[in-house]
Design an enzyme around this catalytic site. Structure first.
Site, PDB file in Angstrom:
ATOM      1  CE  LYS A   1      -0.324  -0.186   5.038  1.00 56.77           C
ATOM      2  NZ  LYS A   1      -1.147  -0.574   6.192  1.00 56.77           N
TER       3      LYS A   1
ATOM      4  CE1 TYR B   1      14.849  31.437   5.981  1.00 50.65           C
ATOM      5  CE2 TYR B   1      14.974  29.099   5.389  1.00 50.65           C
ATOM      6  CZ  TYR B   1      14.792  30.429   5.022  1.00 50.65           C
ATOM      7  OH  TYR B   1      14.548  30.756   3.725  1.00 50.65           O
TER       8      TYR B   1
HETATM    9  C1  LIG Z   1      -0.298  -1.692   6.674  1.00 52.48           C
HETATM   10  C2  LIG Z   1      -0.882  -2.946   7.176  1.00 52.48           C
HETATM   11  C3  LIG Z   1      -0.053  -4.020   7.523  1.00 52.48           C
HETATM   12  C4  LIG Z   1       1.458  -3.953   7.458  1.00 52.48           C
HETATM   13  O1  LIG Z   1       1.936  -3.368   8.636  1.00 52.48           O
HETATM   14  P1  LIG Z   1       3.509  -3.295   8.969  1.00 52.48           P
HETATM   15  O2  LIG Z   1       3.537  -2.747  10.332  1.00 52.48           O
HETATM   16  O3  LIG Z   1       4.126  -2.362   7.981  1.00 52.48           O
HETATM   17  O4  LIG Z   1       4.042  -4.673   8.856  1.00 52.48           O
HETATM   18  C5  LIG Z   1      -0.659  -5.189   7.941  1.00 52.48           C
HETATM   19  N1  LIG Z   1      -2.008  -5.294   8.028  1.00 52.48           N
HETATM   20  C6  LIG Z   1      -2.824  -4.277   7.703  1.00 52.48           C
HETATM   21  C7  LIG Z   1      -4.287  -4.455   7.825  1.00 52.48           C
HETATM   22  C8  LIG Z   1      -2.295  -3.078   7.280  1.00 52.48           C
HETATM   23  O5  LIG Z   1      -3.111  -2.070   6.975  1.00 52.48           O
END
Ligand SMILES: *Cc1c(COP(=O)(O)O)cnc(C)c1O
Length: 378
Positions: free
Chosen positions: A35, A256
């Protein structure tokens, strides 16, 4: 010359991390979570390194389309399911598995016309309180879905809120077991932290483990253990170069707000990297950085397009070595040309955030290239 900032995605490191985690969860199927455009790496870039996974987890249908376009015929799970009834048509067309976390998704499914029934993952809200059916309503949702002609198979899942803490899954696991353990379904419980950190005696790594951050070389508990001690390699490098030098006197400041004042005469390198590239502005003076593979630190505030690093601390180059200066390589995180590494987790900690956010926050103005694995996967 173009602006020297760029990022690298390391295919061999993705392969390595995947193989390593497989060896730690030998009896599970690995779902590589891609994702957010593969946590900022780019789905097309990580595909070669992660295609050895048993399936992919995505957020959006468009991500699933891209995986199918790359030639992936295996499982793809929509981690939050469909966002409207129309997306079910894409699920049918692309043979996507989808999460069912609420009543509306069941209603849409019962009205969906499909030749081939779907595989769905019914989600329990076991305590995270974001998505899913309550433990008490879980079985009736399961029964209803199982009776649905549009459904071929129901698997069950939940998601832990505190898997990065020791014993952080006990309460949620108890809720899950109480209301789902007697169902004849494949089970998916673990994210990276649960898969790597929770005692194997809990039997968590059941059928499908959903792995994101660990595949991308992030530690699951960076405060306690660096990624390398988990056997994980960095998959993303952010690099640039020094584009100007400043010799500041004791008492003069840099950047800055004059938040950094030199306590002695100091040689400063100005680096072509700023918060508009995705480097966190919240990373204050003292954030580690590698110059030609040697570790030093940032000074002053990160600005939009530049940041400053202390070269004085690196002293004088070894005899015969090139002096550090304009054109020297700067590694903001990842792996330098010398092979020296700087954990993205370290930079994240200095910025009060997580590797996840830095990876996903890489700006579109940073060109990213893929470093192919030199060896084919075994
Ligand atoms: C993003 C996600 C994961 C992966 O999580 P990590 O901590 O990056 O391993 C697993 N399950 C779901 C439902 C997610 O949304």
């Amino acid at each position: 010359m173009t602006r020297p900032i760029h990022a690298l995605v390391h295919s061999a490191a993705l392969q390595h991390n995947l193989a390593h985690i497989k060896s730690l969860c030998p009896s599970s199927y690995i779902m590589a979570v891609v994702k957010a455009n593969a946590y900022g790496h780019g789905i097309e870039r990580v595909y070669e390194g992660l295609r050895g996974a048993d399936g992919f987890g995505v957020l959006e249908v468009s991500e699933a389309q891209r995986l199918r376009a790359l030639g992936w015929r295996g499982p793809i799970l929509l981690l939050e399911g469909v966002f409207d009834a129309r997306e079910l048509e894409e699920c049918s067309r692309l043979k996507l598995w989808h999460t069912v976390h609420c009543q509306a998704q069941i209603e849409w499914l019962t009205r969906h016309k499909t030749h081939e029934p779907h595989r769905v993952f019914l989600k329990m809200n076991s305590g995270m309180n974001r998505l899913g059916f309550t433990p008490e309503s879980f079985k009736s949702a399961y029964t209803r879905l199982s009776a649905c002609t549009q459904v071929q198979e129901v698997s069950v899942m939940t998601h832990f809120s505190d898997a990065d803490r020791l014993n952080g899954v006990q309460t949620q696991l108890a809720a899950f077991h109480a209301h789902a353990s007697d169902l004849a379904a494949e089970v998916s419980l673990c994210n990276s932290a649960a898969a790597l950190l929770q005692p194997s005696s809990l039997g968590l790594s059941q059928d499908w483990v959903r792995l994101g951050i660990a595949l991308y070389g992030g530690s699951v508990n960076p405060q306690e253990r660096p990624a390398a001690s988990w056997g994980l390699s960095p998959t993303l490098t952010l690099k640039s170069e020094i584009i100007a030098l400043q010799q500041v006197r004791a008492g003069q400041s840099v950047g800055y707000g004059s938040t950094y004042t030199a306590s002695q005469d100091t040689r400063i390198g100005i680096v072509a990297c700023g918060y508009a590239d995705g480097y966190p502005r919240s990373a204050g003076s003292g954030t580690p950085v590698l110059v030609e593979g040697r570790r030093t630190q940032t000074v002053g505030r990160v600005s939009m397009d530049m940041l400053a690093v202390d070269l004085e601390a690196l002293g004088h180059p070894a005899q015969g070595g090139e002096p550090l200066g304009v054109g020297s390589e700067v590694t903001l995180w990842g792996e330098s040309s010398t092979g020296a590494r700087l954990d993205i987790d370290e930079v994240a900690q200095h910025a009060g955030t997580l590797a996840y956010e830095l990876m996903c926050g890489l700006s579109t103005r940073v060109p990213i290239s893929l470093v192919q694995a030199s060896e084919p996967p075994h």
